[in-house]
Design a protein around this motif. Sequence first.
Motif, PDB file in Angstrom:
ATOM      1  N   LEU A 226      10.039 -11.300  -7.134  1.00  0.00           N
ATOM      2  CA  LEU A 226      10.123 -10.476  -6.122  1.00  0.00           C
ATOM      3  C   LEU A 226       9.039  -9.623  -6.049  1.00  0.00           C
ATOM      4  O   LEU A 226       8.086  -9.323  -5.095  1.00  0.00           O
ATOM      5  CB  LEU A 226      11.283  -9.959  -5.604  1.00  0.00           C
ATOM      6  CG  LEU A 226      12.415 -10.901  -5.287  1.00  0.00           C
ATOM      7  CD1 LEU A 226      13.735  -9.972  -4.820  1.00  0.00           C
ATOM      8  CD2 LEU A 226      12.297 -11.481  -4.101  1.00  0.00           C
ATOM      9  N   ALA A 227       8.804  -8.721  -7.348  1.00  0.00           N
ATOM     10  CA  ALA A 227       7.580  -7.947  -7.596  1.00  0.00           C
ATOM     11  C   ALA A 227       6.232  -8.588  -7.308  1.00  0.00           C
ATOM     12  O   ALA A 227       5.293  -8.011  -6.607  1.00  0.00           O
ATOM     13  CB  ALA A 227       7.805  -7.156  -8.776  1.00  0.00           C
ATOM     14  N   THR A 228       6.206  -9.817  -7.762  1.00  0.00           N
ATOM     15  CA  THR A 228       4.804 -10.449  -7.731  1.00  0.00           C
ATOM     16  C   THR A 228       4.563 -10.808  -6.433  1.00  0.00           C
ATOM     17  O   THR A 228       3.428 -10.729  -5.834  1.00  0.00           O
ATOM     18  CB  THR A 228       5.085 -11.718  -8.663  1.00  0.00           C
ATOM     19  OG1 THR A 228       5.280 -11.208 -10.072  1.00  0.00           O
ATOM     20  CG2 THR A 228       3.569 -12.281  -8.792  1.00  0.00           C
ATOM     21  N   CYS A 229       5.516 -11.342  -5.760  1.00  0.00           N
ATOM     22  CA  CYS A 229       5.234 -11.695  -4.161  1.00  0.00           C
ATOM     23  C   CYS A 229       4.849 -10.693  -3.414  1.00  0.00           C
ATOM     24  O   CYS A 229       4.181 -10.566  -2.611  1.00  0.00           O
ATOM     25  CB  CYS A 229       6.531 -12.213  -3.590  1.00  0.00           C
ATOM     26  SG  CYS A 229       7.002 -13.935  -4.416  1.00  0.00           S
ATOM     27  N   ARG A 230       5.555  -9.347  -3.694  1.00  0.00           N
ATOM     28  CA  ARG A 230       5.320  -7.918  -2.860  1.00  0.00           C
ATOM     29  C   ARG A 230       3.849  -7.649  -3.174  1.00  0.00           C
ATOM     30  O   ARG A 230       3.220  -7.394  -2.323  1.00  0.00           O
ATOM     31  CB  ARG A 230       6.324  -6.860  -3.325  1.00  0.00           C
ATOM     32  CG  ARG A 230       7.617  -7.072  -2.728  1.00  0.00           C
ATOM     33  CD  ARG A 230       8.435  -5.855  -2.566  1.00  0.00           C
ATOM     34  NE  ARG A 230       8.905  -5.460  -4.014  1.00  0.00           N
ATOM     35  CZ  ARG A 230       9.867  -5.749  -4.647  1.00  0.00           C
ATOM     36  NH1 ARG A 230      10.972  -6.540  -4.084  1.00  0.00           N
ATOM     37  NH2 ARG A 230      10.025  -5.603  -5.944  1.00  0.00           N
ATOM     38  N   MET A 231       3.750  -7.644  -4.546  1.00  0.00           N
ATOM     39  CA  MET A 231       2.392  -7.367  -4.913  1.00  0.00           C
ATOM     40  C   MET A 231       1.328  -8.343  -4.451  1.00  0.00           C
ATOM     41  O   MET A 231       0.084  -7.543  -3.812  1.00  0.00           O
ATOM     42  CB  MET A 231       2.073  -7.475  -6.551  1.00  0.00           C
ATOM     43  CG  MET A 231       0.632  -7.182  -7.161  1.00  0.00           C
ATOM     44  SD  MET A 231      -0.490  -8.732  -6.682  1.00  0.00           S
ATOM     45  CE  MET A 231       0.385  -9.967  -7.795  1.00  0.00           C
ATOM     46  N   PHE A 232       1.574  -9.551  -4.078  1.00  0.00           N
ATOM     47  CA  PHE A 232       0.654 -10.424  -3.325  1.00  0.00           C
ATOM     48  C   PHE A 232       0.095  -9.984  -2.051  1.00  0.00           C
ATOM     49  O   PHE A 232      -0.937  -9.872  -1.639  1.00  0.00           O
ATOM     50  CB  PHE A 232       0.848 -11.757  -3.643  1.00  0.00           C
ATOM     51  CG  PHE A 232       0.042 -12.830  -3.249  1.00  0.00           C
ATOM     52  CD1 PHE A 232      -1.072 -13.431  -4.042  1.00  0.00           C
ATOM     53  CD2 PHE A 232      -0.131 -13.198  -1.966  1.00  0.00           C
ATOM     54  CE1 PHE A 232      -1.971 -14.374  -3.600  1.00  0.00           C
ATOM     55  CE2 PHE A 232      -1.224 -14.288  -1.538  1.00  0.00           C
ATOM     56  CZ  PHE A 232      -2.090 -14.459  -2.306  1.00  0.00           C
ATOM     57  N   PHE A 233       1.330  -9.840  -1.329  1.00  0.00           N
ATOM     58  CA  PHE A 233       1.216  -9.653   0.256  1.00  0.00           C
ATOM     59  C   PHE A 233       0.969  -8.260   0.770  1.00  0.00           C
ATOM     60  O   PHE A 233       0.530  -8.021   1.858  1.00  0.00           O
ATOM     61  CB  PHE A 233       2.568 -10.292   0.994  1.00  0.00           C
ATOM     62  CG  PHE A 233       2.552 -11.489   0.711  1.00  0.00           C
ATOM     63  CD1 PHE A 233       1.670 -12.414   1.589  1.00  0.00           C
ATOM     64  CD2 PHE A 233       3.352 -12.317   0.128  1.00  0.00           C
ATOM     65  CE1 PHE A 233       1.906 -13.814   1.534  1.00  0.00           C
ATOM     66  CE2 PHE A 233       3.716 -13.625  -0.146  1.00  0.00           C
ATOM     67  CZ  PHE A 233       2.881 -14.374   0.699  1.00  0.00           C
ATOM     68  N   ARG A 234       1.041  -7.395  -0.297  1.00  0.00           N
ATOM     69  CA  ARG A 234       0.637  -5.977  -0.222  1.00  0.00           C
ATOM     70  C   ARG A 234      -0.640  -5.474  -0.470  1.00  0.00           C
ATOM     71  O   ARG A 234      -1.303  -4.744   0.205  1.00  0.00           O
ATOM     72  CB  ARG A 234       1.503  -4.765  -0.833  1.00  0.00           C
ATOM     73  CG  ARG A 234       2.966  -4.833  -0.277  1.00  0.00           C
ATOM     74  CD  ARG A 234       4.023  -3.962  -1.121  1.00  0.00           C
ATOM     75  NE  ARG A 234       5.048  -3.627  -0.572  1.00  0.00           N
ATOM     76  CZ  ARG A 234       6.276  -3.308  -0.893  1.00  0.00           C
ATOM     77  NH1 ARG A 234       6.144  -2.477  -2.241  1.00  0.00           N
ATOM     78  NH2 ARG A 234       7.534  -3.252  -0.506  1.00  0.00           N
ATOM     79  N   ARG A 235      -1.348  -6.352  -1.467  1.00  0.00           N
ATOM     80  CA  ARG A 235      -2.834  -6.183  -1.633  1.00  0.00           C
ATOM     81  C   ARG A 235      -3.573  -6.699  -0.669  1.00  0.00           C
ATOM     82  O   ARG A 235      -3.512  -7.988  -0.486  1.00  0.00           O
ATOM     83  CB  ARG A 235      -2.867  -6.786  -2.966  1.00  0.00           C
ATOM     84  CG  ARG A 235      -2.462  -5.825  -4.341  1.00  0.00           C
ATOM     85  CD  ARG A 235      -3.148  -6.268  -5.680  1.00  0.00           C
ATOM     86  NE  ARG A 235      -4.588  -6.208  -5.623  1.00  0.00           N
ATOM     87  CZ  ARG A 235      -5.429  -6.520  -6.545  1.00  0.00           C
ATOM     88  NH1 ARG A 235      -4.854  -7.212  -7.632  1.00  0.00           N
ATOM     89  NH2 ARG A 235      -6.632  -6.393  -6.679  1.00  0.00           N
ATOM     90  N   ARG A 236      -4.452  -5.936   0.108  1.00  0.00           N
ATOM     91  CA  ARG A 236      -5.143  -6.212   1.069  1.00  0.00           C
ATOM     92  C   ARG A 236      -6.229  -7.457   0.617  1.00  0.00           C
ATOM     93  O   ARG A 236      -6.275  -8.323   1.231  1.00  0.00           O
ATOM     94  CB  ARG A 236      -5.967  -4.918   1.727  1.00  0.00           C
ATOM     95  CG  ARG A 236      -6.723  -5.322   3.086  1.00  0.00           C
ATOM     96  CD  ARG A 236      -7.253  -4.148   3.726  1.00  0.00           C
ATOM     97  NE  ARG A 236      -8.194  -4.588   4.937  1.00  0.00           N
ATOM     98  CZ  ARG A 236      -7.594  -4.537   5.848  1.00  0.00           C
ATOM     99  NH1 ARG A 236      -6.204  -4.665   5.959  1.00  0.00           N
ATOM    100  NH2 ARG A 236      -8.469  -4.934   6.929  1.00  0.00           N
ATOM    101  N   VAL A 237      -6.748  -7.323  -0.472  1.00  0.00           N
ATOM    102  CA  VAL A 237      -7.745  -8.217  -0.961  1.00  0.00           C
ATOM    103  C   VAL A 237      -7.175  -9.538  -0.937  1.00  0.00           C
ATOM    104  O   VAL A 237      -7.698 -10.634  -0.412  1.00  0.00           O
ATOM    105  CB  VAL A 237      -8.673  -7.806  -2.192  1.00  0.00           C
ATOM    106  CG1 VAL A 237      -9.149  -9.251  -2.826  1.00  0.00           C
ATOM    107  CG2 VAL A 237      -9.361  -6.868  -2.042  1.00  0.00           C
TER     108      VAL A 237
END
Length: 437
Positions: free
Chosen positions: A227-238
């Motif tokens: 879940l942390a990886t998924c959140r990181m992916f969709f929260r990072r604008r790039v």
Amino acid sequence: MTGADPALAPAVPPARPDRRAWFVLGVLCFVYVLNFLDRQLLSILAKPIRDELGLTHGQIGLISGLYFALFYGLISIPVAWFADRANRVKVLSFACALWSAATVACGFAASYPQLALARMTVGVGEAGGVPPSYAIISDYFRPGTRGTALGLYNLGPPIGNALGVAFGASVAVAFSWRDAFIAVGAIGVVTALIVYLTVREPPRGGLDIPADAPQTAYEPPAKAPFLATCRMFFRRRVLLLVALATAANQFITYGSGNFATLFLMEEKGMTLEQVAIWYSLLILFSMGGGIFFAGRLVDRLAPRDKRAYALIPAIGLTVAIPFFVAFVWAPGWELAMIMLIVPFALNYFYLSPAVALVQEEVKPNERVLAGALLLLVMNLVGLGLGPTWLGAASDWFGAHGHARPLQSAFYTLVPFYGLAILLFLLLARAIRKEAAR
């Protein structure tokens, strides 16, 4: 070093990839060729399949687009999470065997539901193909060489598509469309065994340490939380913008690509024999050249200006628009094929830069899942909606009396060029802002 076996620490390799890396890249590229060949065989043989099973353009669009993409995209996430924790080579070999067996089943389908079920199973298998391969390649090639390596790997789609056209159409002419599915699937099962026996699992992140670091500097990374990886992916604008931009780009490439053979035959007058020769050559050299050149270009330009990851595909799409319109308008297949050379090359400038950017931007233990999340967005929008949109639009234009409904449907893809260009420009701005921070 804590918690790591020194025997697992890789020797620091030279700056240039060694022979083993090139061998693995070749094997994985061949698997990707089969992956894409299996995926595109339905659209390549759409005309004889449609004639025998009595399908509409809309039904062809659904089973080659939305139905396939739903299974392919959604299954890829749990598969990627598992692959980040398991042996990625074994995951890849099992996936190859599964999708190849499902391709054989397509050859035995006697109805639309049976064909749809077999295609969904192909999607389930292919979900375990590309994301593990991205990560394996990134652990065989150092930063600064990955754009070229992934560019070579991404030659799988044009080679697979070209072989599908040449081989699939030739077999369909000599025998039947069913024999083409059975033959390709059987080759894939054998290839899965070769992968299992010959490709070694590389240490995760072993080449991300500095080249002059001591051997003991390597420590296997911890398993990344899902879940942390998924959140990181969709929260990072790039990362979010590269996924959205490539999705808009793939809406065009999959929408037009999945109906190009049918379009050339039904509205441009090509025969299946002509498709087997000329269209396959165009795919191989035009699409393949565009993918490889973009990979080389990003390796050369990105170290000086990271915005190259976004500007290269944006410029390519801008130049491609008038040639795409001319391809759709062309009255005969000869002129249409000439006009198609440019967009088939430039439409694929996005692939190698996008994959390389994501692999560079995340941690080594996040690469499979990040690659799967990129493919999820790309394929749900591009593969899922592109062919579905085009097939439904053609059926709508046909029902409203248009003499050339598929041609009218192709014109509706032009606004999506503008959307993709805008998203790539926003990505370039986001890359600049992140670099400034």
